[in-house]
Design a protein around this motif. Structure first.
Motif, short mmCIF file in Angstrom:
data_model
loop_
_atom_site.label_atom_id
_atom_site.label_comp_id
_atom_site.label_asym_id
_atom_site.label_seq_id
_atom_site.Cartn_x
_atom_site.Cartn_y
_atom_site.Cartn_z
N LEU A 1 -2.17 0.99 9.54
CA LEU A 1 -2.41 -0.34 8.99
C LEU A 1 -1.17 -1.21 9.57
N ARG A 2 -1.40 -2.35 9.31
CA ARG A 2 0.01 -3.27 9.55
C ARG A 2 -0.69 -4.70 8.81
N ASP A 3 0.40 -4.99 7.77
CA ASP A 3 0.05 -6.26 7.15
C ASP A 3 -1.06 -6.16 6.37
N GLY A 4 -1.66 -5.11 6.10
CA GLY A 4 -2.87 -4.91 5.36
C GLY A 4 -4.26 -4.92 6.12
N ARG A 5 -4.08 -4.72 7.39
CA ARG A 5 -5.10 -4.79 8.15
C ARG A 5 -5.15 -3.44 9.00
N VAL A 6 -6.44 -2.80 9.14
CA VAL A 6 -6.53 -1.73 9.81
C VAL A 6 -6.42 -1.68 11.21
#
Length: 141
Positions: free
Chosen positions: A109-114
């Motif tokens: 994940l990055r900044d809440g995005r998969v």
């Protein structure tokens, strides 16, 4: 703010409720999704973007299995990586055989995005469940 582990638990919960739109909506537009090598859905690897995942994996699971479930038993987090240990369940419609296979999912994940997904599972069990007749299943075994 939710931890990545809590975020992934909420996505597993959404999938269990049949809310594929919520799950796909959490994916980055450029998500890289890989099914386990030799799984029935690996021919599409890598799936790129939520639409390919939705059509190539989720829609097929929904149409091919009755009561397909993904049951994470343990979620482990190390920074942006969440690892889920659990079991798949369901009945393959064409054979009537039940699936109860272990899995490991590795999510990035990055900044809440998969951003990325990698699946590991018991592909031999998947092959036994989906084998309609010798030579009839075109998925790699």
């Amino acid at each position: 703010m939710q931890s990545n582990r809590e975020h992934m638990q909420s996505l597993y919960d959404a999938f269990a409720r049949g809310d594929a739109a919520a799950v796909l909506g959490a994916f980055d537009p450029g998500i890289i999704w890989n099914q386990a090598e030799s799984s029935p859905y690996a021919a599409g690897n890598p799936y790129v973007g939520p639409q390919q995942v939705g059509e190539g994996v989720f829609a097929r699971l929904g149409s091919e299995y009755e009561g397909f479930t993904v049951r994470p038993e343990t979620l482990l987090q190390d920074g942006d990586v969440v690892v889920a240990l659990g079991r798949y369940g369901g009945t393959f419609r064409a054979t009537g055989r039940g699936l109860d296979a272990q899995f490991v999912h590795v999510w990035t994940l990055r900044d809440g995005r998969v951003m990325r997904f990698q699946q590991y599972t018991d592909t031999a069990q998947h092959a036994r469940v989906t084998d309609v007749a010798a030579g009839a299943v075109t998925a790699p075994v």
